[in-house]
Design an enzyme around this catalytic site. Structure first.
Site, PDB file in Angstrom:
ATOM      1  N   HIS A  17       0.841  -1.212   0.000  1.00 57.26           N
ATOM      2  CA  HIS A  17       0.000   0.000   0.000  1.00 57.26           C
ATOM      3  C   HIS A  17       0.876   1.261   0.000  1.00 57.26           C
ATOM      4  O   HIS A  17       0.612   2.229  -0.713  1.00 57.26           O
ATOM      5  CB  HIS A  17      -0.867   0.075   1.272  1.00 57.26           C
ATOM      6  CG  HIS A  17      -1.924  -0.971   1.402  1.00 57.26           C
ATOM      7  ND1 HIS A  17      -2.122  -1.672   2.577  1.00 57.26           N
ATOM      8  CD2 HIS A  17      -2.881  -1.413   0.550  1.00 57.26           C
ATOM      9  CE1 HIS A  17      -3.141  -2.503   2.435  1.00 57.26           C
ATOM     10  NE2 HIS A  17      -3.627  -2.370   1.219  1.00 57.26           N
ATOM     11  N   LYS A  41     -16.065  -6.958   4.380  1.00 58.02           N
ATOM     12  CA  LYS A  41     -15.332  -8.138   4.846  1.00 58.02           C
ATOM     13  C   LYS A  41     -14.976  -7.968   6.316  1.00 58.02           C
ATOM     14  O   LYS A  41     -14.985  -6.851   6.838  1.00 58.02           O
ATOM     15  CB  LYS A  41     -14.076  -8.331   3.997  1.00 58.02           C
ATOM     16  CG  LYS A  41     -13.158  -7.117   3.914  1.00 58.02           C
ATOM     17  CD  LYS A  41     -12.080  -7.334   2.861  1.00 58.02           C
ATOM     18  CE  LYS A  41     -11.235  -6.102   2.675  1.00 58.02           C
ATOM     19  NZ  LYS A  41     -10.313  -6.213   1.549  1.00 58.02           N
ATOM     20  N   ARG A  90      -2.281  -6.114  -8.294  1.00 53.64           N
ATOM     21  CA  ARG A  90      -1.253  -7.152  -8.117  1.00 53.64           C
ATOM     22  C   ARG A  90      -1.389  -8.219  -9.188  1.00 53.64           C
ATOM     23  O   ARG A  90      -0.629  -8.288 -10.117  1.00 53.64           O
ATOM     24  CB  ARG A  90      -1.392  -7.823  -6.739  1.00 53.64           C
ATOM     25  CG  ARG A  90      -0.873  -7.026  -5.601  1.00 53.64           C
ATOM     26  CD  ARG A  90      -1.455  -7.480  -4.292  1.00 53.64           C
ATOM     27  NE  ARG A  90      -2.905  -7.317  -4.294  1.00 53.64           N
ATOM     28  CZ  ARG A  90      -3.685  -7.468  -3.252  1.00 53.64           C
ATOM     29  NH1 ARG A  90      -3.170  -7.839  -2.116  1.00 53.64           N
ATOM     30  NH2 ARG A  90      -4.983  -7.269  -3.329  1.00 53.64           N
ATOM     31  N   SER A 128      -3.080  -7.605   3.020  1.00 57.37           N
ATOM     32  CA  SER A 128      -3.324  -7.479   4.464  1.00 57.37           C
ATOM     33  C   SER A 128      -3.636  -8.844   5.070  1.00 57.37           C
ATOM     34  O   SER A 128      -3.264  -9.129   6.206  1.00 57.37           O
ATOM     35  CB  SER A 128      -4.481  -6.506   4.727  1.00 57.37           C
ATOM     36  OG  SER A 128      -4.133  -5.209   4.316  1.00 57.37           O
TER      37      SER A 128
HETATM   38  P1  ADP Z   1      -9.896  -3.094  -0.505  1.00 61.33           P
HETATM   39  O1  ADP Z   1     -10.677  -3.825   0.529  1.00 61.33           O
HETATM   40  O2  ADP Z   1     -10.582  -1.843  -0.998  1.00 61.33           O
HETATM   41  O3  ADP Z   1      -9.378  -3.963  -1.643  1.00 61.33           O
HETATM   42  P2  ADP Z   1      -7.178  -3.042   0.523  1.00 61.33           P
HETATM   43  O4  ADP Z   1      -6.682  -2.319   1.721  1.00 61.33           O
HETATM   44  O5  ADP Z   1      -7.095  -4.519   0.543  1.00 61.33           O
HETATM   45  O6  ADP Z   1      -8.644  -2.501   0.297  1.00 61.33           O
HETATM   46  O7  ADP Z   1      -6.395  -2.527  -0.771  1.00 61.33           O
HETATM   47  C1  ADP Z   1      -6.449  -1.185  -1.169  1.00 61.33           C
HETATM   48  C2  ADP Z   1      -5.867  -1.079  -2.566  1.00 61.33           C
HETATM   49  O8  ADP Z   1      -4.497  -1.429  -2.544  1.00 61.33           O
HETATM   50  C3  ADP Z   1      -6.505  -2.023  -3.605  1.00 61.33           C
HETATM   51  O9  ADP Z   1      -6.549  -1.358  -4.853  1.00 61.33           O
HETATM   52  C4  ADP Z   1      -5.542  -3.190  -3.668  1.00 61.33           C
HETATM   53  O10 ADP Z   1      -5.605  -3.858  -4.929  1.00 61.33           O
HETATM   54  C5  ADP Z   1      -4.228  -2.447  -3.496  1.00 61.33           C
HETATM   55  N1  ADP Z   1      -3.181  -3.306  -2.981  1.00 61.33           N
HETATM   56  C6  ADP Z   1      -3.209  -4.123  -1.917  1.00 61.33           C
HETATM   57  N2  ADP Z   1      -2.052  -4.771  -1.766  1.00 61.33           N
HETATM   58  C7  ADP Z   1      -1.232  -4.356  -2.769  1.00 61.33           C
HETATM   59  C8  ADP Z   1       0.105  -4.666  -3.176  1.00 61.33           C
HETATM   60  N3  ADP Z   1       0.828  -5.556  -2.528  1.00 61.33           N
HETATM   61  N4  ADP Z   1       0.602  -4.031  -4.267  1.00 61.33           N
HETATM   62  C9  ADP Z   1      -0.171  -3.141  -4.943  1.00 61.33           C
HETATM   63  N5  ADP Z   1      -1.434  -2.807  -4.626  1.00 61.33           N
HETATM   64  C10 ADP Z   1      -1.966  -3.410  -3.540  1.00 61.33           C
END
Ligand code: ADP
Length: 172
Positions: A17, A41, A90, A128
């Site tokens: 992130h 979720k 990703r 996460s």
């Molecule tokens: P959400 O529940 O909205 O997917 P997240 O916190 O899981 O929220 O992710 C927020 C954003 O960051 C999303 O666009 C996700 O694809 C991106 N993201 C999460 N992990 C990575 C990573 N390792 N590399 C690039 N982007 C990521």
């Protein structure tokens, strides 16, 4: 001045992130990391905890701020006068969801652009959920999160008891 938002659950914020946010911050005058309060979720950290961890992660970046929101993402973007929504990509499975969200958001707000940045190679595996699972089982997350997030995970799992953790969802 161009403002973008980077919305997500950030439960917790991790290096993937942070990489996306700091790269996006170079493209815009102001980037708001937008912590969604009520994701569909199950989450480990409260919105206050997620906010605090994200704020600390960006404390040295003058054009990145962190806020929470509980509305439609496009409404939050509009309320901040942001013209771009940034997301991270990703794997192929991310693409499907992001594409769908981009189309829905475009319908709701044709004036707001949706921009996806590709993950950096070293974070392609990182989510996460992975961070929580490794931390819950006592593994080392030093290469995945900043030290203050590692400490928050340790505190949380101590508080909850590791056996109470059910992990969660693979896509996040
Ligand atoms: P959400 O529940 O909205 O997917 P997240 O916190 O899981 O929220 O992710 C927020 C954003 O960051 C999303 O666009 C996700 O694809 C991106 N993201 C999460 N992990 C990575 C990573 N390792 N590399 C690039 N982007 C990521």
């Amino acid at each position: 001045m161009t403002t973008a938002i980077y919305p997500g659950t950030f439960d917790p914020i991790h290096n993937g992130h942070i990489d996306i946010a700091t790269r996006a911050a170079k493209l815009f005058d102001h980037l708001i990391v937008a912590v969604y309060e009520r994701p569909g979720k199950s989450i480990l950290f409260s919105v206050e905890e997620r906010l605090e961890m994200a704020r600390k992660a960006f404390e040295h970046y003058s054009n990145i701020s962190v806020e929470s929101y509980a509305t439609l993402t496009v409404d939050f973007a509009r309320s901040k006068k942001a013209s771009v929504i940034v997301r991270g990509l990703r794997v192929i499975s991310d693409f499907e969801l992001e594409f769908q969200m981009a189309l829905i958001n475009k319908k709701l707000a044709p004036d707001i652009e949706f921009l996806c940045l590709m993950t950096s190679q070293e974070y392609a595996f990182l989510s996460s959920s992975i961070v929580k699972e490794v931390a819950a089982l006592g593994g080392c997350v030093d290469s995945m999160v900043p030290p203050h997030v590692r400490e928050a995970l340790q505190r949380k799992f101590k508080e909850l008891g590791r056996d109470k953790i059910t992990i969660i969802s693979l896509r996040d």
